[in-house]
Design an enzyme around this catalytic site. Structure first.
Site, short mmCIF file in Angstrom:
data_model
loop_
_atom_site.label_atom_id
_atom_site.label_comp_id
_atom_site.label_asym_id
_atom_site.label_seq_id
_atom_site.Cartn_x
_atom_site.Cartn_y
_atom_site.Cartn_z
CB SER A 196 -1.10 -0.07 1.07
OG SER A 196 -2.05 0.95 1.10
CG ASP A 392 -6.52 -2.92 -3.64
OD1 ASP A 392 -7.26 -2.28 -2.76
OD2 ASP A 392 -5.34 -2.48 -3.76
CG HIS A 449 -4.99 -3.26 0.02
ND1 HIS A 449 -4.70 -2.32 -0.76
CD2 HIS A 449 -4.19 -2.73 1.21
CE1 HIS A 449 -3.84 -1.46 -0.41
NE2 HIS A 449 -3.51 -1.52 0.67
#
Length: 475
Positions: A196, A392, A449
């Protein structure tokens, strides 16, 4: 933009890293202290003035016989206590490589990765206590999980970090003190894995370490060489200019569900071209905090519009917004007083507190591109993997692939034009990938994610291959 509202939310002297020449002449100090029935190992590092205090073998999480673990704090400055949790490898610990894991945010705890993704234990079937994770990254490597910056997770004290650039020196200092306490790891292969906001962290931390290594070599920096050989970043946020438009493209056309209509797409593209993109370019041009913060706010309106247009979890579009996944069972576990005491934690656990995040927002860090740092790290020759789960949205694979194709290195043209091939794990199709030289890209099927949570076998395979300094390959 708050990348990880849930799982993310998503100069040395200036940071107290100048080495006191007189201190080098003193010896490191080690002692054992017992408080409230818990035994702490205390280590004071003469060269940096850093202090480590940790518990050995708490019995929490890693229960594999003979596998040691250490959890506690490194003081990286005055009233700056950075939490780490280190697990020896389950196999060949005395020769296995060393890896560090950082979750993103900015301002989210790496306990997310430890308990939900790739650590030695996890929570299954709604259980309130963890059980062993057979696909833990420490099957292959010695792994340290770090809560940074200060104020995140179990870390506590003064938080001086307001950008990715200002975070890097503290990470370097932690590794230096770790080497001093555990000298057997000094010469080991070292890898950074992150996700991320790790699209910012990973390239900058690796780039900073390489710069410090050069300083150590020429004598301008006092410290240990860090044998960095690998960098892996899943569902990373690298470049607003390349990834903001991908929010619209993914929302309109992905393999799971269409999130916006054709007319909504047209309107959003107009906003992107007329408002968002010019703001990003102004941030890149001036580099000012105000311009970069403005870019984040302006482009954030596009993201908000998409999230208002459909009911979906931005970290897994297959799920509704009111049922975030994976469940956050672990965070409740980390508030248990007996667990907190056993691991030597001294603060209340905070998964993604607002304070550290707001400091990054104030400098517009989110809108600053780290593509040049990523390119530099690839050019250095270490093994680099950029990968993304295809369910994601918040850091989707469309944007991540655009970043990968834009990386500048000797094999750039070949990489950008290369077609994707099927990636298999023990013969089962798990994604699409391509490699050129030391650079790999992977799109993972059926993963949100937090890729290692959804596809643990795949994650462990690519982790091992990358840490072995190999281009990823099907099995």
């Amino acid at each position: 933009m708050q990348l990880l509202s849930r799982t993310l939310l998503l100069s040395a002297a200036a940071h107290g890293l100048a080495v006191n020449a007189a201190a080098v002449q003193h010896k490191d100090k080690r002692s054992i202290v017992e408080r409230d029935g818990v035994t702490y190992n205390v280590f004071e590092h003469a060269a940096t003035g850093a202090k480590m205090e940790f518990v050995k073998n708490s019995g929490i999480c890693e229960t594999t016989p003979g596998v040691n673990q250490y959890s506690g704090y490194l003081s990286v400055g005055n009233n700056m206590n950075m939490w780490f949790w280190f697990f020896e490898a389950r196999n060949n610990a005395s020769s296995a490589p060393l890896a560090a894991w950082f979750n993103g945010g900015p301002g989210c705890s790496s306990m997310i990765g430890l308990f939900q993704e790739n650590g030695p234990c996890h929570f299954v079937n709604g259980e309130s206590t963890p059980s062993l994770n057979n696909n833990s990254f420490n099957n292959f490597a010695n792994v340290i999980y770090v809560d940074q910056p200060i104020g995140v997770g179990f870390s506590y004290g003064t938080d001086d970090v307001d950008s990715t650039d200002s975070a890097a020196p503290y990470v370097w200092k932690l590794i230096q003190a770790f080497y001093a306490q555990f000298p057997q790891y000094k010469s080991r292969d070292f890898g950074i894995f992150t996700e991320s906001y790790g699209g910012h962290y990973g390239p900058e931390f690796a780039h900073y370490i390489q710069g410090q290594n050069a300083g150590v070599k020429n004598g301008s920096v006092t410290g240990e060489n860090i044998n960095l050989i690998a960098l892996g970043i899943n569902n990373g946020w690298f470049s607003s200019q390349l990834q903001e438009k991908a929010y619209i493209d993914y929302a309109y056309n992905n393999s799971y569900r269409q999130l916006i209509s054709s007319s909504q797409r047209s309107s959003l593209l107009d906003s992107y071209n007329n408002d968002c993109l010019p703001a990003i370019k102004q941030c890149a041009s001036s580099g000012s905090d105000s311009d970069c913060s403005n870019a984040g706010d302006t482009c954030g309106q596009i993201e908000s519009s998409i999230q208002e247009a459909a009911d979906f979890d931005p970290y897994d579009v297959r799920e509704p917004s009111n049922d975030p996944y994976p469940p956050s069972t672990y965070s409740t576990y980390l508030t248990d007083s007996s667990v907190v005491k056993a691991i030597g934690a001294k603060s209340t656990y905070q998964e993604c507190p607002n304070g550290p995040y707001n400091k990054f927002s104030s400098t517009g860090d989110n809108s600053r591109s780290f593509l040049s740092q990523l390119s530099s790290v690839v050019q250095s020759g270490i093994q680099v993997l950029v990968w993304a789960g295809d369910a994601d949205w918040i850091c989707n694979y469309i944007g991540v692939q655009r970043v990968a194709n834009a990386v500048s290195f000797s094999g750039s043209s070949k990489f950008a034009s290369a077609s994707l091939q099927s990636y298999t794990v023990n013969g089962a199709k798990k994604g699409l990938y391509k490699n050129v030289d030391n650079f790999s890209y992977l799109q993972v099927f059926g993963a949100g994610h937090e890729v290692p949570y959804y596809q643990p076998e795949t994650a462990l395979q690519v982790f091992k291959q990358t840490m072995q300094q190999q281009a990823i390959a099907s099995t």
